[in-house]
Design a protein around this motif. Structure first.
Motif, mmCIF file in Angstrom:
data_model
loop_
_atom_site.group_PDB
_atom_site.id
_atom_site.type_symbol
_atom_site.label_atom_id
_atom_site.label_comp_id
_atom_site.label_asym_id
_atom_site.label_seq_id
_atom_site.Cartn_x
_atom_site.Cartn_y
_atom_site.Cartn_z
ATOM 1 N N ARG A 1 0.946 -1.203 -0.060
ATOM 2 C CA ARG A 1 0.123 0.039 0.109
ATOM 3 C C ARG A 1 0.677 1.296 -0.133
ATOM 4 N NH1 ARG A 1 -2.135 0.778 6.186
ATOM 5 N NH2 ARG A 1 -0.129 1.059 7.145
ATOM 6 N N GLU A 2 0.273 2.388 -0.292
ATOM 7 C CA GLU A 2 0.768 3.539 -0.401
ATOM 8 C C GLU A 2 -0.325 4.556 0.332
ATOM 9 O OE1 GLU A 2 2.137 5.352 -3.788
ATOM 10 O OE2 GLU A 2 3.898 3.884 -4.028
ATOM 11 N N PRO A 3 0.107 5.373 1.240
ATOM 12 C CA PRO A 3 1.918 5.349 1.813
ATOM 13 C C PRO A 3 1.914 4.241 3.045
ATOM 14 C CG PRO A 3 0.560 7.106 3.022
ATOM 15 C CD PRO A 3 -0.331 6.697 2.015
ATOM 16 N N GLY A 4 3.123 3.721 3.269
ATOM 17 C CA GLY A 4 3.248 2.876 4.377
ATOM 18 C C GLY A 4 3.633 1.329 4.119
ATOM 19 N N GLY A 5 4.070 1.239 2.739
ATOM 20 C CA GLY A 5 4.452 0.004 2.285
ATOM 21 C C GLY A 5 5.777 -0.271 2.664
ATOM 22 N N THR A 6 6.620 0.605 3.449
ATOM 23 C CA THR A 6 7.924 0.240 3.617
ATOM 24 C C THR A 6 8.155 0.676 5.203
ATOM 25 O OG1 THR A 6 8.888 2.186 2.863
ATOM 26 C CG2 THR A 6 8.813 0.321 1.427
ATOM 27 N N ASP A 7 9.402 0.591 5.793
ATOM 28 C CA ASP A 7 9.437 1.198 7.178
ATOM 29 C C ASP A 7 9.478 2.621 7.015
ATOM 30 O OD1 ASP A 7 9.539 -1.271 8.403
ATOM 31 O OD2 ASP A 7 11.864 -1.318 8.367
ATOM 32 N N ARG B 1 3.741 8.120 6.429
ATOM 33 C CA ARG B 1 2.328 7.724 6.476
ATOM 34 C C ARG B 1 1.809 8.193 8.075
ATOM 35 N NH1 ARG B 1 -1.601 4.357 4.658
ATOM 36 N NH2 ARG B 1 -3.424 3.873 5.725
ATOM 37 N N GLN B 2 2.444 8.126 9.058
ATOM 38 C CA GLN B 2 2.042 8.973 10.124
ATOM 39 C C GLN B 2 2.020 10.382 9.863
ATOM 40 O OE1 GLN B 2 1.076 7.247 12.724
ATOM 41 N NE2 GLN B 2 0.705 9.085 14.148
ATOM 42 N N MET B 3 3.027 10.969 9.246
ATOM 43 C CA MET B 3 3.208 12.515 9.302
ATOM 44 C C MET B 3 1.899 12.905 8.265
ATOM 45 S SD MET B 3 7.296 13.555 8.748
ATOM 46 C CE MET B 3 7.517 12.508 7.463
ATOM 47 N N VAL B 4 1.606 12.373 7.350
ATOM 48 C CA VAL B 4 0.622 12.829 6.285
ATOM 49 C C VAL B 4 -0.862 12.512 6.610
ATOM 50 C CG1 VAL B 4 2.255 12.769 4.296
ATOM 51 C CG2 VAL B 4 0.869 10.869 4.737
ATOM 52 N N LEU B 5 -1.044 11.548 7.356
ATOM 53 C CA LEU B 5 -2.311 11.015 7.798
ATOM 54 C C LEU B 5 -2.824 11.561 9.020
ATOM 55 C CD1 LEU B 5 -2.935 7.713 5.856
ATOM 56 C CD2 LEU B 5 -3.548 10.127 5.031
ATOM 57 N N HIS B 6 -1.761 11.454 10.004
ATOM 58 C CA HIS B 6 -1.961 11.433 11.451
ATOM 59 C C HIS B 6 -1.265 12.675 12.172
ATOM 60 C CE1 HIS B 6 -4.340 7.595 11.169
ATOM 61 N NE2 HIS B 6 -3.264 7.217 10.266
ATOM 62 N N ARG B 7 -0.665 13.334 11.558
ATOM 63 C CA ARG B 7 -0.012 14.404 12.248
ATOM 64 C C ARG B 7 -0.968 15.690 12.579
ATOM 65 N NH1 ARG B 7 2.036 19.386 11.344
ATOM 66 N NH2 ARG B 7 3.812 20.096 12.564
ATOM 67 N N ARG B 8 -0.824 15.964 13.860
ATOM 68 C CA ARG B 8 -1.712 17.245 14.215
ATOM 69 C C ARG B 8 -1.061 18.368 13.669
ATOM 70 N NH1 ARG B 8 -3.611 15.897 20.613
ATOM 71 N NH2 ARG B 8 -4.856 13.902 19.925
ATOM 72 N N GLY B 9 -1.901 19.363 13.328
ATOM 73 C CA GLY B 9 -1.441 20.649 12.707
ATOM 74 C C GLY B 9 -1.225 20.601 11.205
ATOM 75 N N HIS B 10 -1.357 21.733 10.752
ATOM 76 C CA HIS B 10 -1.148 22.061 9.208
ATOM 77 C C HIS B 10 0.092 21.556 8.542
ATOM 78 C CE1 HIS B 10 -2.093 23.870 5.308
ATOM 79 N NE2 HIS B 10 -0.883 24.745 5.498
ATOM 80 N N GLU C 1 2.913 18.454 1.508
ATOM 81 C CA GLU C 1 2.245 17.193 1.339
ATOM 82 C C GLU C 1 2.457 16.252 0.088
ATOM 83 O OE1 GLU C 1 -1.930 16.538 3.158
ATOM 84 O OE2 GLU C 1 -2.350 16.650 1.058
ATOM 85 N N ALA C 2 2.233 16.982 -1.080
ATOM 86 C CA ALA C 2 2.420 16.349 -2.169
ATOM 87 C C ALA C 2 4.177 15.585 -2.283
ATOM 88 C CB ALA C 2 2.383 17.306 -3.325
ATOM 89 N N LEU C 3 4.951 16.452 -1.875
ATOM 90 C CA LEU C 3 5.964 15.893 -1.920
ATOM 91 C C LEU C 3 6.648 14.873 -0.914
ATOM 92 C CD1 LEU C 3 8.163 19.503 -2.162
ATOM 93 C CD2 LEU C 3 8.179 17.698 -3.625
ATOM 94 N N LEU C 4 5.901 14.908 0.117
ATOM 95 C CA LEU C 4 6.109 13.604 0.956
ATOM 96 C C LEU C 4 5.393 12.310 0.531
ATOM 97 C CD1 LEU C 4 5.145 15.484 4.479
ATOM 98 C CD2 LEU C 4 7.041 14.377 3.739
ATOM 99 N N TYR C 5 4.245 12.511 -0.009
ATOM 100 C CA TYR C 5 3.835 11.257 -0.918
ATOM 101 C C TYR C 5 4.797 10.900 -1.961
ATOM 102 C CZ TYR C 5 -0.891 11.581 1.544
ATOM 103 O OH TYR C 5 -1.784 11.246 2.216
ATOM 104 N N ALA C 6 5.204 11.897 -2.670
ATOM 105 C CA ALA C 6 6.326 11.437 -3.807
ATOM 106 C C ALA C 6 7.466 10.796 -3.297
ATOM 107 C CB ALA C 6 6.462 12.435 -4.713
#
Length: 206
Positions: free
Chosen positions: A38-44, A50-59, A65-70
């Protein structure tokens, strides 16, 4: 055996994980070696992203965000997806670059073409052999999520208008590349959807 790269796309709550699990089981029964990821999160590293882009509190700024996914995608393809394909295996993946175009492009109102080009650069232009798009309107998706959980990640918690843009973007991508996409009405039964997916995959595997 011939390698095959299959991705599953669609809004939240459409049933991607269910269909991927059923397809994985069937493929194994056919004698295929399957890598399900899966993406994000298919590797360590991807798990941390994944924790940053989906569960981080704050803006998080839209371009960040796009760069983190890439970044997740680049590492994931280099270390998981491409090696599996080179071994002649079947890769089943929950989300890929089409999700970035839909969520970070249309959803965040960035330039979808720029978001897509970023992912193509990150992956050395690797595209799936088949993308299964499970289509469901945003109201029905929300009802499914509400029935399944009480907490939402950053994207799931976005407005209905955000998710409407995401759905429209997915359908637009499918219209632009009909040879790659299999678009299915996610209100159909799980078994009916799986039968159609298996039929397409069987044809591709020969």
């Amino acid at each position: 055996m011939a390698s095959l790269f299959v991705t599953l796309e669609g809004g939240d709550g459409v049933g991607k994980s269910t269909q991927a699990a059923l397809l994985e089981s069937w493929l194994i029964d056919q004698g295929q070696t399957v890598v399900r990821t899966r993406e994000p999160g298919g590797t360590d590293l991807g798990g941390e992203i994944r924790q940053m882009v989906l569960h981080r509190r704050g803006h998080i700024a839209e371009r960040a965000e796009a760069l983190l996914y890439a970044a997740d995608r680049a590492h994931h393809v280099a270390t998981v997806v491409r090696p599996a394909l080179e071994r002649g295996e079947v890769v089943l993946q929950d989300r890929y670059l089409d999700s970035s175009v839909a969520y970070q492009g249309a959803g965040r109102v960035l330039d979808p073409a720029e978001v897509r080009d970023l992912s193509l650069w990150a992956t050395e232009r690797l595209l799936p052999d088949l993308t299964v798009l499970l289509d469901l309107d945003e109201a029905a998706s929300r009802r499914r999520l509400d029935a399944a959980r009480t907490e939402y990640d950053r994207l799931e918690a976005e407005s209905d208008s955000f998710h409407a843009r995401v759905r429209a973007a997915f359908l637009g991508l499918a219209a632009d590349e009909p040879e790659r996409f299999l678009v299915l009405d996610a209100t159909r039964s799980i078994d009916d959807l799986q039968a159609e997916i298996r039929a397409r995959v069987a044809t591709m595997l020969g």
